[in-house]
Design a protein around this motif. Structure first.
Motif, PDB file in Angstrom:
ATOM      1  N   LEU A   1      45.227  46.403  43.513  1.00  0.00           N
ATOM      2  CA  LEU A   1      44.219  45.692  44.280  1.00  0.00           C
ATOM      3  C   LEU A   1      43.311  46.646  45.055  1.00  0.00           C
ATOM      4  O   LEU A   1      42.124  46.358  45.244  1.00  0.00           O
ATOM      5  CB  LEU A   1      44.892  44.719  45.252  1.00  0.00           C
TER       6      LEU A   1
ATOM      7  N   ILE B   1      39.294  37.608  40.508  1.00  0.00           N
ATOM      8  CA  ILE B   1      39.354  36.872  39.243  1.00  0.00           C
ATOM      9  C   ILE B   1      38.130  35.981  39.097  1.00  0.00           C
ATOM     10  O   ILE B   1      37.795  35.217  39.999  1.00  0.00           O
ATOM     11  CB  ILE B   1      40.633  36.008  39.175  1.00  0.00           C
TER      12      ILE B   1
ATOM     13  N   ALA C   1      45.365  39.374  35.241  1.00  0.00           N
ATOM     14  CA  ALA C   1      45.215  38.997  36.647  1.00  0.00           C
ATOM     15  C   ALA C   1      45.617  37.554  36.926  1.00  0.00           C
ATOM     16  O   ALA C   1      46.356  37.292  37.895  1.00  0.00           O
ATOM     17  CB  ALA C   1      43.784  39.262  37.103  1.00  0.00           C
TER      18      ALA C   1
ATOM     19  N   TRP D   1      42.398  42.985  31.717  1.00  0.00           N
ATOM     20  CA  TRP D   1      42.569  42.564  33.112  1.00  0.00           C
ATOM     21  C   TRP D   1      42.300  41.071  33.287  1.00  0.00           C
ATOM     22  O   TRP D   1      42.990  40.394  34.051  1.00  0.00           O
ATOM     23  CB  TRP D   1      41.641  43.379  34.012  1.00  0.00           C
ATOM     24  N   ASP D   2      41.337  40.517  32.567  1.00  0.00           N
ATOM     25  CA  ASP D   2      41.002  39.102  32.708  1.00  0.00           C
ATOM     26  C   ASP D   2      42.148  38.192  32.277  1.00  0.00           C
ATOM     27  O   ASP D   2      42.204  37.029  32.684  1.00  0.00           O
ATOM     28  CB  ASP D   2      39.740  38.760  31.905  1.00  0.00           C
TER      29      ASP D   2
ATOM     30  N   ARG E   1      43.071  49.813  38.135  1.00  0.00           N
ATOM     31  CA  ARG E   1      42.861  48.633  37.293  1.00  0.00           C
ATOM     32  C   ARG E   1      42.153  48.985  35.994  1.00  0.00           C
ATOM     33  O   ARG E   1      42.304  48.283  34.984  1.00  0.00           O
ATOM     34  CB  ARG E   1      42.038  47.573  38.029  1.00  0.00           C
TER      35      ARG E   1
ATOM     36  N   LEU F   1      44.020  39.070  45.227  1.00  0.00           N
ATOM     37  CA  LEU F   1      43.910  39.060  43.774  1.00  0.00           C
ATOM     38  C   LEU F   1      42.977  37.947  43.306  1.00  0.00           C
ATOM     39  O   LEU F   1      42.156  38.150  42.400  1.00  0.00           O
ATOM     40  CB  LEU F   1      45.293  38.886  43.149  1.00  0.00           C
TER      41      LEU F   1
END
Length: 261
Positions: free
Chosen positions: A150, A197, A166, A162-163, A156, A193
């Motif tokens: 984070l 997103i 997360a 990541w999409d 990251r 978090l």
């Protein structure tokens, strides 16, 4: 304060705690009564302070509510009983055999990554490959896996999907906080978090048998991994009950070959 008024105050403290956790678990008095093998009337009397719980009754209620060990100690304390579950320090002599066994298990899991986490995702230990996720940091109570991702965009960046990762991570944080009855640390992580997103990605379902993390190693090389989480069964120590051993496995032949070099 008289002995009677002290007992009533103690009963009231326990009763409020019991009602609070019953509502958090979204259970009726009747459903909890069935789990604890008592009458709904007795649950009502416990919650209003008209009846005092025995030590055995508290354990039965705790089982029905699926309470974490730390909260079970709180239940006992609110009713005037001593704690039933100790909380040994991670570095204590009592936990030395467990530490040794878990370290051996992580080493045996190599060359695949392994991380030993506490309930707040502090990295207590890791094997050599698992340290890849720590971005050069050493395992220890001050190294937090969630905070690393984070706080540091560079941490990251290697997570190529990541999409997908997360939202799954957010769901896990929220679920573990709910089980704990609300955990401020996990709630803060979840809030931070969620801000990272995209709204449209919140409910994305990957087109794979299970969620995998695609981890870039540079120059177009990537690892595709899935993980399992192991817990110590029948823990009677708060520290042990909070442990999570996360073992990562290659999800394809290319990743297996890369890790086995």
């Amino acid at each position: 304060m008289t002995q009677t008024s002290t007992a009533l105050a103690t009963n009231s403290t326990f009763g409020k705690l019991l009602k609070d956790w019953r509502q958090r678990r979204r259970m009726s008095q009747l459903s909890l009564a069935l789990e604890a093998e008592v009458s709904a009337r007795h649950i009502s009397f416990l919650e209003t302070g008209r009846s005092a719980p025995s030590r055995d009754m508290i354990h039965r209620l705790a089982e029905g509510l699926e309470l974490p060990l730390e909260i079970r100690n709180s239940f006992l304390g609110s009713a005037g009983f001593s704690p039933a579950f100790r909380a040994s320090g991670w570095e204590s002599a009592e936990l030395a055999p467990l530490r040794t066994s878990l370290t051996r298990l992580m080493d045996a899991h190599a060359p695949f990554p392994a991380l030993l986490l506490d309930k707040h995702f502090n990295v207590l230990d890791a094997n050599a490959t698992g340290a890849l996720f720590l971005q050069g940091r050493e395992p220890g109570a001050e190294t937090n896996l969630i905070d690393i991702m984070l706080s540091d965009p560079a941490a990251r960046a290697p997570i190529l999907n990541w999409d997908e990762m997360a939202p799954a991570m957010l769901t896990r944080l929220q679920a573990e906080s709910r089980h704990a009855g609300g955990d401020p640390v996990l709630d803060e992580f979840a809030e931070r978090l969620a801000a990272l997103i995209e709204p449209g990605a919140r409910h994305h379902v990957p087109n794979t048998p299970c969620l995998t993390v695609r981890y870039g190693l540079g120059e177009g090389v990537e690892l595709t991994l899935f993980s399992t989480v192991m817990e110590v069964s029948s823990a009677f120590d708060v520290t042990i009950s909070d442990l999570r051993l996360e073992l990562f496995f290659p999800a394809d032949d290319q990743s297996r070959a890369l890790l086995s070099q």
